[in-house]
Design a protein around this motif. Structure first.
Motif, short mmCIF file in Angstrom:
data_model
loop_
_atom_site.label_atom_id
_atom_site.label_comp_id
_atom_site.label_asym_id
_atom_site.label_seq_id
_atom_site.Cartn_x
_atom_site.Cartn_y
_atom_site.Cartn_z
N SER A 19 0.84 -1.19 0.00
CA SER A 19 0.00 0.00 0.00
C SER A 19 0.88 1.24 0.00
N LEU A 20 0.38 2.28 -0.60
CA LEU A 20 1.09 3.55 -0.67
C LEU A 20 1.41 4.05 0.74
N THR A 21 0.47 3.95 1.66
CA THR A 21 0.66 4.44 3.01
C THR A 21 1.78 3.72 3.73
N SER A 22 1.78 2.40 3.71
CA SER A 22 2.82 1.66 4.43
C SER A 22 4.18 1.82 3.77
N LEU A 23 4.22 1.90 2.45
CA LEU A 23 5.48 2.08 1.76
C LEU A 23 6.06 3.47 2.04
N TYR A 24 5.25 4.50 1.94
CA TYR A 24 5.74 5.86 2.21
C TYR A 24 6.21 5.99 3.65
N TYR A 25 5.49 5.39 4.58
CA TYR A 25 5.90 5.41 5.99
C TYR A 25 7.29 4.79 6.14
N SER A 26 7.55 3.68 5.46
CA SER A 26 8.84 2.99 5.55
C SER A 26 9.98 3.80 4.95
N SER A 28 9.94 7.36 4.87
CA SER A 28 9.97 8.74 5.33
C SER A 28 9.92 8.91 6.85
N ASN A 29 9.72 7.84 7.58
CA ASN A 29 9.58 7.91 9.03
C ASN A 29 10.79 7.23 9.68
N PRO A 30 11.34 7.82 10.74
CA PRO A 30 12.51 7.20 11.38
C PRO A 30 12.33 5.72 11.74
N SER A 31 11.22 5.36 12.34
CA SER A 31 11.05 3.95 12.71
C SER A 31 10.88 3.07 11.47
N GLY A 32 10.26 3.60 10.42
CA GLY A 32 10.16 2.85 9.17
C GLY A 32 11.52 2.63 8.54
N LEU A 33 12.35 3.66 8.53
CA LEU A 33 13.69 3.56 7.96
C LEU A 33 14.60 2.63 8.77
N GLU A 34 14.39 2.60 10.10
CA GLU A 34 15.19 1.70 10.94
C GLU A 34 14.91 0.24 10.64
N SER A 35 13.77 -0.05 10.10
CA SER A 35 13.41 -1.44 9.84
C SER A 35 14.12 -2.03 8.62
N TRP A 36 14.74 -1.17 7.79
CA TRP A 36 15.37 -1.71 6.59
C TRP A 36 16.59 -0.93 6.09
N ARG A 40 19.79 2.90 13.23
CA ARG A 40 18.99 3.83 14.02
C ARG A 40 18.79 5.09 13.21
N VAL A 41 17.62 5.72 13.38
CA VAL A 41 17.33 6.98 12.69
C VAL A 41 16.63 7.91 13.67
N ASP A 42 17.15 9.12 13.79
CA ASP A 42 16.51 10.16 14.59
C ASP A 42 16.00 11.22 13.63
N GLY A 43 14.72 11.55 13.74
CA GLY A 43 14.13 12.54 12.84
C GLY A 43 13.91 13.87 13.53
N TYR A 44 14.24 14.93 12.85
CA TYR A 44 14.03 16.29 13.33
C TYR A 44 13.26 17.04 12.24
N ASP A 45 12.90 18.29 12.51
CA ASP A 45 12.10 19.05 11.54
C ASP A 45 12.75 19.14 10.17
N ASP A 46 14.03 19.48 10.14
CA ASP A 46 14.70 19.75 8.86
C ASP A 46 15.71 18.70 8.45
N TYR A 47 15.95 17.71 9.28
CA TYR A 47 16.97 16.71 8.95
C TYR A 47 16.75 15.41 9.72
N PHE A 48 17.42 14.37 9.24
CA PHE A 48 17.45 13.08 9.92
C PHE A 48 18.90 12.77 10.24
N PHE A 69 7.40 11.51 -2.79
CA PHE A 69 8.85 11.38 -2.73
C PHE A 69 9.42 12.12 -1.53
N ILE A 70 10.65 11.73 -1.18
CA ILE A 70 11.43 12.43 -0.18
C ILE A 70 12.86 12.49 -0.69
N ARG A 71 13.47 13.65 -0.53
CA ARG A 71 14.83 13.86 -1.03
C ARG A 71 15.67 14.46 0.10
N TRP A 72 16.82 13.82 0.34
CA TRP A 72 17.77 14.29 1.33
C TRP A 72 19.08 14.66 0.67
#
Length: 131
Positions: A19-26, A28-36, A40-48, A69-72
């Protein structure tokens, strides 16, 4: 005389039936990114902050479009036109999603980087239950 490694833009596409929702969460979200993606990922307003095997790397959020999309930009590449981007495209046939990863790597590391991304996305697919 110094030989400088040239950096190359690589664009990799991965079909993912999720699903779009679960994929985007994985993506763009610190806990989603930590899973794959990172240990560890810490998210802040302007940076991770990303952590791997005791190393850390800051990535500034330079562009975000929710569910698209998300671009860093890695802080050690500031001023360069390099970035890491995860883009989602809905596949017209089959109803799945296409994850498009854009990254920049040394030109002598394209093959290794591609293999690493293949493994990372394989882990993402397992996490989402669509391996």
């Amino acid at each position: 005389m110094t030989i400088q490694n040239l950096r190359e833009k690589i664009v990799l596409e991965y079909p993912i039936k999720a699903s779009l929702t679960s994929l985007y969460y994985s993506l763009s979200n610190p806990s989603g990114l930590e899973s794959w993606f990172a240990d560890r990922v810490d998210g802040y307003d302007d940076y991770f902050m990303f952590y791997w095997d005791g190393d850390q790397q800051r990535a500034d959020n330079i562009e975000i479009e929710s569910n698209e999309f998300i671009r860093w930009q890695w802080n050690d590449r500031e001023g360069d036109d390099e970035y890491l981007e995860f883009r989602l495209v809905r596949e017209e046939v089959g109803g799945g999603m296409l994850l498009v990863v854009t990254d920049f790597v040394d030109n002598d590391e394209i093959e290794d980087a591609t293999l690493l991304w293949n493994e990372q996305v394989k882990m993402l697919k397992r996490k989402l239950g669509c391996s």
